[in-house]
Design a protein around this motif. Structure first.
Motif, PDB file in Angstrom:
ATOM      1  N   PRO A 182       0.824  -1.211   0.000  1.00 51.55           N
ATOM      2  CA  PRO A 182       0.000   0.000   0.000  1.00 51.55           C
ATOM      3  C   PRO A 182       0.861   1.265   0.000  1.00 51.55           C
ATOM      4  CG  PRO A 182       0.117  -0.884   2.206  1.00 51.55           C
ATOM      5  CD  PRO A 182       0.864  -1.856   1.328  1.00 51.55           C
ATOM      6  N   LEU A 183       0.359   2.287  -0.652  1.00 56.43           N
ATOM      7  CA  LEU A 183       0.965   3.613  -0.582  1.00 56.43           C
ATOM      8  C   LEU A 183       0.114   4.451   0.376  1.00 56.43           C
ATOM      9  CD1 LEU A 183       3.092   5.630  -1.561  1.00 56.43           C
ATOM     10  CD2 LEU A 183       1.542   6.243  -3.429  1.00 56.43           C
ATOM     11  N   LYS A 184       0.651   4.672   1.574  1.00 55.16           N
ATOM     12  CA  LYS A 184      -0.110   5.361   2.616  1.00 55.16           C
ATOM     13  C   LYS A 184       0.194   6.856   2.577  1.00 55.16           C
ATOM     14  CE  LYS A 184       0.833   1.236   5.321  1.00 55.16           C
ATOM     15  NZ  LYS A 184       1.563   0.697   6.490  1.00 55.16           N
ATOM     16  N   GLY A 185      -0.812   7.660   2.679  1.00 53.03           N
ATOM     17  CA  GLY A 185      -0.595   9.096   2.700  1.00 53.03           C
ATOM     18  C   GLY A 185      -1.896   9.859   2.572  1.00 53.03           C
ATOM     19  N   THR A 186      -1.862  11.138   3.002  1.00 50.20           N
ATOM     20  CA  THR A 186      -3.018  12.024   2.938  1.00 50.20           C
ATOM     21  C   THR A 186      -2.582  13.345   2.314  1.00 50.20           C
ATOM     22  OG1 THR A 186      -3.867  11.044   4.975  1.00 50.20           O
ATOM     23  CG2 THR A 186      -4.845  13.121   4.278  1.00 50.20           C
ATOM     24  N   VAL A 187      -3.434  13.905   1.487  1.00 54.50           N
ATOM     25  CA  VAL A 187      -3.156  15.197   0.863  1.00 54.50           C
ATOM     26  C   VAL A 187      -4.073  16.248   1.491  1.00 54.50           C
ATOM     27  CG1 VAL A 187      -3.098  16.504  -1.291  1.00 54.50           C
ATOM     28  CG2 VAL A 187      -2.467  14.077  -1.293  1.00 54.50           C
ATOM     29  N   VAL A 188      -3.476  17.333   1.973  1.00 59.96           N
ATOM     30  CA  VAL A 188      -4.254  18.388   2.619  1.00 59.96           C
ATOM     31  C   VAL A 188      -3.862  19.747   2.046  1.00 59.96           C
ATOM     32  CG1 VAL A 188      -4.415  17.070   4.777  1.00 59.96           C
ATOM     33  CG2 VAL A 188      -2.582  18.759   4.483  1.00 59.96           C
ATOM     34  N   ASN A 189      -4.738  20.729   2.292  1.00 65.80           N
ATOM     35  CA  ASN A 189      -4.454  22.128   1.939  1.00 65.80           C
ATOM     36  C   ASN A 189      -3.455  22.679   2.946  1.00 65.80           C
ATOM     37  OD1 ASN A 189      -4.561  24.993   1.743  1.00 65.80           O
ATOM     38  ND2 ASN A 189      -6.584  24.840   0.763  1.00 65.80           N
ATOM     39  N   LYS A 190      -2.325  23.145   2.460  1.00 70.66           N
ATOM     40  CA  LYS A 190      -1.269  23.616   3.352  1.00 70.66           C
ATOM     41  C   LYS A 190      -1.747  24.772   4.228  1.00 70.66           C
ATOM     42  CE  LYS A 190       3.528  25.246   3.352  1.00 70.66           C
ATOM     43  NZ  LYS A 190       4.704  25.578   2.511  1.00 70.66           N
ATOM     44  N   ALA A 191      -2.574  25.625   3.686  1.00 68.50           N
ATOM     45  CA  ALA A 191      -3.006  26.806   4.434  1.00 68.50           C
ATOM     46  C   ALA A 191      -4.034  26.471   5.498  1.00 68.50           C
ATOM     47  CB  ALA A 191      -3.566  27.844   3.468  1.00 68.50           C
ATOM     48  N   THR A 192      -4.943  25.526   5.224  1.00 66.70           N
ATOM     49  CA  THR A 192      -6.053  25.260   6.149  1.00 66.70           C
ATOM     50  C   THR A 192      -5.996  23.884   6.784  1.00 66.70           C
ATOM     51  OG1 THR A 192      -7.439  24.364   4.374  1.00 66.70           O
ATOM     52  CG2 THR A 192      -7.516  26.754   4.744  1.00 66.70           C
ATOM     53  N   ASN A 193      -5.102  23.017   6.304  1.00 64.30           N
ATOM     54  CA  ASN A 193      -5.027  21.612   6.747  1.00 64.30           C
ATOM     55  C   ASN A 193      -6.296  20.824   6.430  1.00 64.30           C
ATOM     56  OD1 ASN A 193      -2.396  21.410   7.708  1.00 64.30           O
ATOM     57  ND2 ASN A 193      -2.950  22.237   9.714  1.00 64.30           N
ATOM     58  N   ALA A 194      -7.139  21.354   5.577  1.00 70.02           N
ATOM     59  CA  ALA A 194      -8.339  20.617   5.152  1.00 70.02           C
ATOM     60  C   ALA A 194      -7.942  19.584   4.097  1.00 70.02           C
ATOM     61  CB  ALA A 194      -9.363  21.590   4.584  1.00 70.02           C
ATOM     62  N   VAL A 195      -8.559  18.393   4.183  1.00 67.86           N
ATOM     63  CA  VAL A 195      -8.226  17.335   3.222  1.00 67.86           C
ATOM     64  C   VAL A 195      -8.669  17.760   1.827  1.00 67.86           C
ATOM     65  CG1 VAL A 195      -8.379  15.526   4.957  1.00 67.86           C
ATOM     66  CG2 VAL A 195     -10.394  16.085   3.589  1.00 67.86           C
ATOM     67  N   ILE A 196      -7.952  17.278   0.822  1.00 71.23           N
ATOM     68  CA  ILE A 196      -8.268  17.582  -0.574  1.00 71.23           C
ATOM     69  C   ILE A 196      -8.734  16.310  -1.272  1.00 71.23           C
ATOM     70  CG2 ILE A 196      -7.376  18.413  -2.775  1.00 71.23           C
ATOM     71  CD1 ILE A 196      -5.357  20.072  -1.267  1.00 71.23           C
ATOM     72  N   GLN A 197      -9.965  16.301  -1.716  1.00 76.11           N
ATOM     73  CA  GLN A 197     -10.501  15.184  -2.486  1.00 76.11           C
ATOM     74  C   GLN A 197     -10.206  15.394  -3.965  1.00 76.11           C
ATOM     75  OE1 GLN A 197     -14.705  14.581  -2.115  1.00 76.11           O
ATOM     76  NE2 GLN A 197     -14.718  12.736  -3.398  1.00 76.11           N
ATOM     77  N   GLY A 198      -9.818  14.305  -4.660  1.00 76.07           N
ATOM     78  CA  GLY A 198      -9.559  14.392  -6.090  1.00 76.07           C
ATOM     79  C   GLY A 198      -8.186  14.885  -6.457  1.00 76.07           C
ATOM     80  N   ALA A 199      -7.279  14.996  -5.483  1.00 75.69           N
ATOM     81  CA  ALA A 199      -5.896  15.340  -5.816  1.00 75.69           C
ATOM     82  C   ALA A 199      -5.283  14.218  -6.652  1.00 75.69           C
ATOM     83  CB  ALA A 199      -5.092  15.562  -4.550  1.00 75.69           C
ATOM     84  N   VAL A 200      -4.408  14.558  -7.572  1.00 73.11           N
ATOM     85  CA  VAL A 200      -3.792  13.579  -8.478  1.00 73.11           C
ATOM     86  C   VAL A 200      -2.388  13.262  -8.000  1.00 73.11           C
ATOM     87  CG1 VAL A 200      -3.006  13.144 -10.825  1.00 73.11           C
ATOM     88  CG2 VAL A 200      -5.172  14.325 -10.426  1.00 73.11           C
ATOM     89  N   ILE A 201      -2.084  11.963  -7.898  1.00 76.28           N
ATOM     90  CA  ILE A 201      -0.752  11.509  -7.495  1.00 76.28           C
ATOM     91  C   ILE A 201      -0.177  10.695  -8.656  1.00 76.28           C
ATOM     92  CG2 ILE A 201       0.573  10.087  -5.888  1.00 76.28           C
ATOM     93  CD1 ILE A 201      -2.820  11.314  -4.863  1.00 76.28           C
ATOM     94  N   VAL A 202       0.951  11.108  -9.192  1.00 78.96           N
ATOM     95  CA  VAL A 202       1.604  10.401 -10.292  1.00 78.96           C
ATOM     96  C   VAL A 202       2.909   9.795  -9.782  1.00 78.96           C
ATOM     97  CG1 VAL A 202       2.655  10.593 -12.569  1.00 78.96           C
ATOM     98  CG2 VAL A 202       0.579  11.884 -12.047  1.00 78.96           C
ATOM     99  N   LEU A 203       3.052   8.484  -9.954  1.00 77.11           N
ATOM    100  CA  LEU A 203       4.264   7.775  -9.559  1.00 77.11           C
ATOM    101  C   LEU A 203       5.072   7.444 -10.815  1.00 77.11           C
ATOM    102  CD1 LEU A 203       2.813   5.282  -6.909  1.00 77.11           C
ATOM    103  CD2 LEU A 203       3.939   7.465  -6.500  1.00 77.11           C
TER     104      LEU A 203
END
Length: 455
Positions: free
Chosen positions: A350-371
């Motif tokens: 598994p690739l574990k991780g969470t993407v959030v807005n740096k300014a608000t720490n709110a989670v971001i849905q639909g962010a794209v991760i390219v490996l």
């Protein structure tokens, strides 16, 4: 005076006799029916026996005619002879199969591809006849005889090529068509010893090939070849052609989500084996799938196990070398048996991780991760996204949206949302271990100017 309204004793006696007569008629009819059935059965058996006898007589005559015909052929023509012919007799189709094979004078045995030696001495010609009766309700009719080539029948510039065909257990494969190309092109089937004999062919370099649907060689290809050079006046034995029934394989995927094992999807599959220089690999799919078939002709059924893993960018080495605990934790190796479908489940790290807005720490849905794979020459990029909780997963498709599994490998990682990307993404993501890779919380600065989406 007697009362005439009551039946007399005489009338009762007559009624009793009538009942007995009816029973006798019924019994007689039943006996007649049994006798008739026996007669009919006997006639049927006699007719069947006569049909079989007639069919075998005709088959015997056809076999004798075929033997005489083959004896009239030249030794050169007989040296690699095989034919199957349909022959109708009184509207009934018969099949005549003609075959010749070289045998040794000293033993009378079939050529066995055991050593380079002098040429074989005699030809055994065999005629086998079958029909809808012969070979089905009775044994086929087979006649064999020996033919001695006359002195000087063959040129001094000719030799014999023997091609051994063996299965995964090194046992002979009889009846397999083998084709040679070179100074002469011809096809013959292997004999009972798994040996294709190309007798008295012109000297020179030849390529021997087997190409049978549903079979595969150790090269993982249906068409498998070896080379050999025929010397004058001798039997040249080619290298062994290892050939067996292919084992189709379907690989499905799982991964871990916390402490749970959940279904996963994969982009590609690799199957490694100690006897292969490089693994068998599927193509990289544009979108991940729940299961992937190993493409035909599938796998050679080695007697020892294959190792299966997802991805195709780790080169020739299976992940067990990078993660020694993998197969001990989750079995990912299986033996492929000849002609048997193989179902394999492999676990993706598994690739574990969470993407959030740096300014608000709110989670971001639909962010794209390219490996992007770090392996040299590997261009199979992987695209994931984040779900409603900001967790890295496959592109959102219910009900298995929570799927963080990725193929084994080491990657550079890029994260973006819309036209904004993470300026300094982590690199060298290591997803070769059992536990996978934890990239932690990835903070995306949506205010950075002049950034662009990952691609």
């Amino acid at each position: 005076m007697r009362d005439r309204s009551q039946p007399s004793a005489r009338a009762g006696h007559l009624g009793s006799e009538a009942g007995f007569a009816l029973v006798e008629v019924l019994v007689s009819a039943a006996l007649l029916l049994v006798i008739a059935m026996g007669v009919f059965k006997g006639l049927e058996a006699a007719q069947s026996s006569a049909t079989k006898s007639k069919a075998r007589t005709i088959a015997g005559a056809l076999a004798e005619q075929d033997q005489e015909r083959m004896r009239g052929l030249s030794a050169v023509d007989l040296s690699t002879y095989a034919r199957t012919l349909a022959v109708p007799v009184n509207g009934v189709p018969y099949t005549v199969t003609s075959q010749s094979e070289w045998i040794r004078d000293a033993t009378g045995g079939t050529e066995s591809c055991t050593s380079n030696a002098t040429q074989a001495d005699f030809l055994r010609i065999t005629s086998t006849v079958t029909s809808d009766v012969v070979g089905k309700t009775t044994q086929p009719v087979t006649l064999s005889s020996i033919v001695a080539p006359p002195v000087g029948a063959f040129s001094a510039k000719q030799g014999t090529l023997s091609v051994p065909v063996r299965d995964r257990d090194d046992d002979p494969v009889p009846g397999m068509p083998v084709t040679i190309t070179g100074p002469k092109a011809v096809t013959v089937k292997t004999n009972s010893a798994g040996c294709a004999i190309f007798a008295y062919v012109p000297t020179g370099a030849y390529t021997a090939t087997v190409n049978q649907t549903g079979w595969v060689g150790k090269t993982q290809t249906q068409s498998t070849s070896v080379g050999a050079t025929v010397a004058a006046g001798k039997v040249t034995v080619s290298p062994i052609l290892s050939y067996d029934r292919a084992a189709p394989a379907t690989v499905s995927f799982v991964t871990t989500l916390g402490t749970q094992t959940v279904p996963s999807k994969g982009w590609s599959v690799s199957a490694g084996h100690a006897d292969l220089q490089s693994p068998v690999q599927t193509a990289h799919l544009p979108t991940p799938q729940a299961s992937i078939d190993i493409p035909g002709p599938a796998l050679f059924p080695f007697p020892t196990a294959y190792s299966f893993w997802s991805g195709r960018c780790d080169g020739a080495q299976p992940p067990v070398l990078a993660a020694p605990g993998y197969f001990a934790t989750y079995p990912g190796s299986k033996v492929a048996d000849p002609g048997q479908a193989l179902a394999v489940t492999v676990r993706q790290p598994p690739l574990k991780g969470t993407v959030v807005n740096k300014a608000t720490n709110a989670v971001i849905q639909g962010a794209v991760i390219v490996l992007t794979p770090r392996s040299s020459g590997c261009t199979d990029k992987l695209t994931l996204t984040t779900d409603a909780a900001g967790l890295i997963t496959k592109p959102y498709t219910a009900p298995d949206k929570a799927d963080p599994g990725v193929p084994y490998g080491r990657y550079d990682l890029c994260v973006s949302s819309g036209s904004k990307r993470l300026v300094s993404p982590p690199s060298n993501v290591d997803a070769t271990g059992v536990a996978g890779a934890d990239v932690g919380t990835l903070k995306l600065d949506l205010t950075v100017a002049n950034s662009s989406a990952c691609s």
